[in-house]
Scaffold this active site. Structure first.
Site, PDB file in Angstrom:
ATOM      1  N   GLU A 165      34.179 -22.112  35.175  1.00 14.59           N
ATOM      2  CA  GLU A 165      34.209 -22.385  33.981  1.00 14.59           C
ATOM      3  C   GLU A 165      35.010 -22.579  33.210  1.00 14.59           C
ATOM      4  O   GLU A 165      36.275 -21.873  33.811  1.00 14.59           O
ATOM      5  CB  GLU A 165      33.562 -20.631  33.427  1.00 14.59           C
ATOM      6  CG  GLU A 165      34.081 -20.093  31.834  1.00 14.59           C
ATOM      7  CD  GLU A 165      33.888 -18.916  31.772  1.00 14.59           C
ATOM      8  OE1 GLU A 165      33.147 -18.661  32.245  1.00 14.59           O
ATOM      9  OE2 GLU A 165      34.694 -18.274  31.353  1.00 14.59           O
ATOM     10  N   HIS A 190      31.009 -10.697  37.692  1.00 13.06           N
ATOM     11  CA  HIS A 190      28.832 -10.926  38.283  1.00 13.06           C
ATOM     12  C   HIS A 190      28.928 -10.611  39.246  1.00 13.06           C
ATOM     13  O   HIS A 190      28.257 -10.968  40.443  1.00 13.06           O
ATOM     14  CB  HIS A 190      29.128 -12.376  38.255  1.00 13.06           C
ATOM     15  CG  HIS A 190      29.359 -13.324  37.085  1.00 13.06           C
ATOM     16  ND1 HIS A 190      30.117 -15.035  37.566  1.00 13.06           N
ATOM     17  CD2 HIS A 190      29.440 -13.361  35.747  1.00 13.06           C
ATOM     18  CE1 HIS A 190      30.158 -15.231  35.784  1.00 13.06           C
ATOM     19  NE2 HIS A 190      29.868 -14.221  35.222  1.00 13.06           N
ATOM     20  N   ASN A 220      26.081 -18.387  35.866  1.00 17.14           N
ATOM     21  CA  ASN A 220      26.515 -16.883  35.531  1.00 17.14           C
ATOM     22  C   ASN A 220      25.809 -16.354  35.552  1.00 17.14           C
ATOM     23  O   ASN A 220      25.005 -17.649  34.887  1.00 17.14           O
ATOM     24  CB  ASN A 220      27.481 -17.059  34.012  1.00 17.14           C
ATOM     25  CG  ASN A 220      28.771 -18.306  33.713  1.00 17.14           C
ATOM     26  OD1 ASN A 220      28.627 -19.686  34.302  1.00 17.14           O
ATOM     27  ND2 ASN A 220      30.283 -17.652  33.239  1.00 17.14           N
TER      28      ASN A 220
HETATM   29  P1  FAE Z   1      23.923  -4.479  32.790  1.00 18.81           P
HETATM   30  O1  FAE Z   1      23.903  -5.858  31.820  1.00 18.81           O
HETATM   31  O2  FAE Z   1      24.720  -4.743  33.381  1.00 18.81           O
HETATM   32  O3  FAE Z   1      23.110  -2.975  31.815  1.00 18.81           O
HETATM   33  C1  FAE Z   1      23.081  -2.016  33.382  1.00 18.81           C
HETATM   34  C2  FAE Z   1      23.457  -1.015  31.684  1.00 18.81           C
HETATM   35  O4  FAE Z   1      22.959   0.099  32.771  1.00 18.81           O
HETATM   36  C3  FAE Z   1      24.720  -0.957  31.527  1.00 18.81           C
HETATM   37  O5  FAE Z   1      24.282  -0.432  30.082  1.00 18.81           O
HETATM   38  C4  FAE Z   1      24.756   0.459  32.233  1.00 18.81           C
HETATM   39  O6  FAE Z   1      25.727   1.125  31.096  1.00 18.81           O
HETATM   40  C5  FAE Z   1      23.678   1.785  32.236  1.00 18.81           C
HETATM   41  N1  FAE Z   1      23.475   2.471  33.321  1.00 18.81           N
HETATM   42  C6  FAE Z   1      24.149   2.193  34.202  1.00 18.81           C
HETATM   43  N2  FAE Z   1      24.715   3.747  35.199  1.00 18.81           N
HETATM   44  C7  FAE Z   1      23.343   3.957  35.102  1.00 18.81           C
HETATM   45  C8  FAE Z   1      22.696   5.302  34.935  1.00 18.81           C
HETATM   46  N3  FAE Z   1      22.896   6.309  36.021  1.00 18.81           N
HETATM   47  N4  FAE Z   1      22.538   5.702  34.023  1.00 18.81           N
HETATM   48  C9  FAE Z   1      22.079   5.952  32.723  1.00 18.81           C
HETATM   49  N5  FAE Z   1      22.613   3.962  32.423  1.00 18.81           N
HETATM   50  C10 FAE Z   1      23.584   3.965  33.171  1.00 18.81           C
HETATM   51  O7  FAE Z   1      22.733  -4.551  33.866  1.00 18.81           O
HETATM   52  N6  FAE Z   1      27.127 -14.046  32.817  1.00 18.81           N
HETATM   53  C11 FAE Z   1      26.805 -14.710  32.314  1.00 18.81           C
HETATM   54  O8  FAE Z   1      25.533 -15.296  32.392  1.00 18.81           O
HETATM   55  N7  FAE Z   1      28.035 -15.739  30.830  1.00 18.81           N
HETATM   56  C12 FAE Z   1      28.840 -14.856  30.459  1.00 18.81           C
HETATM   57  O9  FAE Z   1      29.218 -15.241  30.186  1.00 18.81           O
HETATM   58  C13 FAE Z   1      29.490 -14.041  31.044  1.00 18.81           C
HETATM   59  N8  FAE Z   1      30.217 -13.457  30.713  1.00 18.81           N
HETATM   60  C14 FAE Z   1      30.983 -11.702  31.267  1.00 18.81           C
HETATM   61  C15 FAE Z   1      31.922 -11.273  30.682  1.00 18.81           C
HETATM   62  C16 FAE Z   1      32.735 -10.452  31.079  1.00 18.81           C
HETATM   63  C17 FAE Z   1      33.715  -9.571  30.440  1.00 18.81           C
HETATM   64  C18 FAE Z   1      31.613  -9.470  31.852  1.00 18.81           C
HETATM   65  C19 FAE Z   1      31.596  -7.617  32.699  1.00 18.81           C
HETATM   66  C20 FAE Z   1      30.235  -9.790  32.773  1.00 18.81           C
HETATM   67  C21 FAE Z   1      30.097 -11.037  32.434  1.00 18.81           C
HETATM   68  N9  FAE Z   1      28.653 -12.362  32.567  1.00 18.81           N
HETATM   69  C22 FAE Z   1      27.894 -13.271  31.893  1.00 18.81           C
HETATM   70  C23 FAE Z   1      27.927 -11.183  33.367  1.00 18.81           C
HETATM   71  C24 FAE Z   1      26.746 -10.400  32.832  1.00 18.81           C
HETATM   72  O10 FAE Z   1      27.285  -9.551  31.397  1.00 18.81           O
HETATM   73  C25 FAE Z   1      25.635  -9.450  33.821  1.00 18.81           C
HETATM   74  O11 FAE Z   1      25.405 -10.530  35.093  1.00 18.81           O
HETATM   75  C26 FAE Z   1      25.017  -9.171  32.651  1.00 18.81           C
HETATM   76  O12 FAE Z   1      24.665  -8.215  32.104  1.00 18.81           O
HETATM   77  C27 FAE Z   1      24.195  -8.301  34.467  1.00 18.81           C
HETATM   78  O13 FAE Z   1      22.777  -7.840  33.849  1.00 18.81           O
HETATM   79  P2  FAE Z   1      21.929  -6.459  34.013  1.00 18.81           P
HETATM   80  O14 FAE Z   1      20.537  -5.576  34.158  1.00 18.81           O
HETATM   81  O15 FAE Z   1      22.079  -6.952  36.009  1.00 18.81           O
END
Ligand code: FAE
Length: 553
Positions: A408, A493, A531
């Site tokens: 990227e 990621h 991503n």
């Molecule tokens: P996620 O979105 O992390 O959601 C999990 C949720 O569960 C969170 O809100 C937590 O606060 C919550 N949680 C965790 N533990 C607990 C608990 N014990 N009790 C209650 N709640 C809880 O998971 N991906 C892309 O495809 N494109 C991008 O451009 C990209 N840029 C990124 C930039 C940054 C700075 C970051 C940090 C990540 C980026 N990602 C990107 C990765 C992407 O956001 C990530 O793969 C997804 O958000 C993961 O999705 P999930 O549903 O697995």
């Protein structure tokens, strides 16, 4: 609410519901559940100090976490007429601070920036010999940098999970690689139905090419593209969930700036279609969704009377636990992200609450091959003082056996000319790690060691060395520490820890415990080559369709 009124409300929403689903709802104790839930919605929104749900409340479906997997689960469950509660450890990001903004910018971080930390932890932590992190007030901020012994994992915290902080790059993986990592999944179905469904629901769009070529805001991308092409590499435009029409309006000075005002990793105040504006808003519109923010799920265990007891800790805005309570749910969907879900499952197994979980639980974690690096361009190859925070292009060298990399082209919106080309390289690093429960410490650690990233560095180095040789340029060694070239000790990621068709069945069910499901990035084998959120979303769409059709209706 009476039983018949509850059924009437359900029916109005879902239309002609099937008889078998009604039987499920009756068996699930809907009468009690609805009564508990209606009081719970009020409690959660009106009086955050009160215990969510009250002791003993029973609900048909509980979703842990509100990121991509959780949002898909919540939408599809509520659309099927099933009352659903999301429990999210982060806060709702819907209230402006004293500056009138919900989120703070990257150049002026305040307490809203980081999750329970008294200092920022920026991926690019240094510049020209100086550390650029800042002291902040400890608060339930939006970006977590969770430290394990060998790696830090960035994650979003709040209603919307990672969608609140990410760069919005919405990339469908290469089909051949997808088939290799998830051979049990029908790729025809994924590419014919679920990837298009996910992209549509996420609001994915593409940048106007003419505008891209002419705007100063993407000079940094054009410079990186030019140097990649001169070394024989190919680049491709990447779709995004940031609204590019809005961005053009920002550039024209017609609307409030967000991507053009240094906002991204601590949240965007406008422009980005994060999950709270797409999936979660749609789920809420059914009237069947309750979201309980600032509650962290601490335990899940079967109850004698059927279903699962879910214990949660209510947090104050400094992270203190102000109450602990439990509800019973007939079905629990783990959507706490690769790290959150894996940690919960591994510790529930280790503590004997879910002892029969597969030995595969906790295995197969990877960092998606993440390596960050910066190159120093010549002064005649400026990258621009104006930089949009939203990436739009990648160098695609994935099929190269020696340097398999999808890089990227990342912004570095410092507000001044830096001549830096910054990249987030996704390398085909095959290294994996496992989550392990330490009974003495009562904690889960990840076995990843920093040296496991050497393979990824080697792949990225092959690619960027070639560009540097051709250009007569060098790496920046001042961005990730002092004399440190590679950003190799963190990932954006996290993937895996409860792999599909290994720790779960082929649809995310935890077969030893009927009614428990994994729906998030924990299912995805540690490296998806791009991503990851489109893959996580599409897989959740596939699995939820099957689960609702076979387990619930
Ligand atoms: P996620 O979105 O992390 O959601 C999990 C949720 O569960 C969170 O809100 C937590 O606060 C919550 N949680 C965790 N533990 C607990 C608990 N014990 N009790 C209650 N709640 C809880 O998971 N991906 C892309 O495809 N494109 C991008 O451009 C990209 N840029 C990124 C930039 C940054 C700075 C970051 C940090 C990540 C980026 N990602 C990107 C990765 C992407 O956001 C990530 O793969 C997804 O958000 C993961 O999705 P999930 O549903 O697995």
């Amino acid at each position: 609410m009476t039983d018949s009124r509850a059924r009437g409300a359900d029916d109005a929403i879902r239309g002609a519901a099937s008889v078998s689903r009604r039987r499920f709802l009756a068996g699930a104790g809907l009468t009690v559940g609805v009564a508990a839930l209606s009081s719970m919605s009020g409690a959660a929104s009106a009086a955050p100090g009160r215990v969510a749900g009250g002791e003993g409340g029973r609900i048909p479906a509980l979703v842990i976490g509100s990121g991509y997997g959780g949002a898909v689960a919540a939408l599809r469950l509520t659309q099927a007429g099933i009352r659903t509660q999301i429990v999210e450890m982060g806060r709702r990001w819907d209230t402006p601070g004293p500056d009138g903004k919900i989120f703070c910018g990257m150049l002026q971080p305040d307490k809203r920036s980081m999750w329970l930390s008294d200092r920022t932890a920026q991926p690019v932590s240094n510049f020209m010999g100086f550390g650029i992190d800042k002291d902040i007030e400890k608060y339930t901020g939006v970006l977590d940098c969770e430290r394990f012994s060998g790696i830090s994992v960035y994650q979003g915290r709040g209603v919307g999970g990672g969608s609140l902080v990410n760069g919005g790059m919405a990339v469908t993986p290469k089909r051949a690689w997808f088939e290799e990592i998830l051979p049990s999944v029908d790729a025809n179905e994924m590419y014919g139905t679920y990837f298009p469904r996910a992209n549509a629901a996420l609001g994915v769009n593409t940048i106007d090419k003419d505008w891209f070529e002419s705007t100063p805001w993407y000079q940094f991308t054009r410079t990186a593209r030019k140097t990649a092409h001169r070394s024989g590499y190919t680049t491709e435009f990447v779709p995004n969930v940031y609204d590019f029409e809005y961005m053009e309006q920002e550039a024209a000075g017609a609307v409030t700036r967000s991507a053009l005002d240094g906002e991204v990793i601590y949240g965007n105040n406008a422009g980005k279609k994060s999950l709270d504006k797409t999936y979660l808003a749609q789920a809420a519109a059914t009237g069947l969704l309750t979201v309980t923010p600032l509650h962290r799920v601490a335990a899940v265990a079967p109850t004698a009377g059927g279903g699962y007891s879910v214990t949660m800790e209510q947090l104050d805005e400094q992270g203190g636990v102000v109450a602990t309570t439990a509800v019973t749910a007939d079905r629990v969907f783990f959507a706490a992200g690769s790290v959150g879900t894996s940690k919960l499952l591994v510790s529930m197994k280790g503590q004997g609450h879910l002892p029969n979980l597969s030995p595969q639980v906790g295995e197969g974690w990877g960092n998606n091959g993440n390596i960050m690096v910066g190159r120093a361009n010549h002064m005649w190859d400026a990258t621009g003082a104006k930089q949009a925070t939203i990436p739009t292009m990648g160098i695609d060298n994935w099929d190269d056996p020696v340097a398999p990399v999808f890089a990227e082209i990342a912004p570095l919106p410092a507000g001044l000319e830096t001549y830096v080309s910054l990249y987030l390289a996704i390398t085909k690093n095959p290294e994996r790690a496992r989550f392990q429960f330490d009974p003495a410490a009562g904690k889960v650690d990840l076995t990843w060691s920093q040296s496991q990233n050497q393979t990824g560095i080697d792949m990225a180095k092959t690619l960027f060395d070639k560009i540097n040789r051709k250009e007569g340029t060098i790496y920046r060694t001042d961005l990730f520490g002092v004399y440190k070239t590679w950003g190799d000790d963190f990932t954006y990621h996290p993937l895996g820890g409860a792999l599909l068709d290994k720790a779960t069945d082929n649809y995310g069910r935890l077969p030893e415990y009927p009614g428990l499901y994994v729906v998030d990035g924990a299912l995805v084998p540690g490296n998806v080559g791009v991503n990851p959120f489109v893959t996580i979303t599409a897989l959740a769409e596939r699995n939820m369709e099957r689960i609702i059709a076979t387990d619930i209706r």
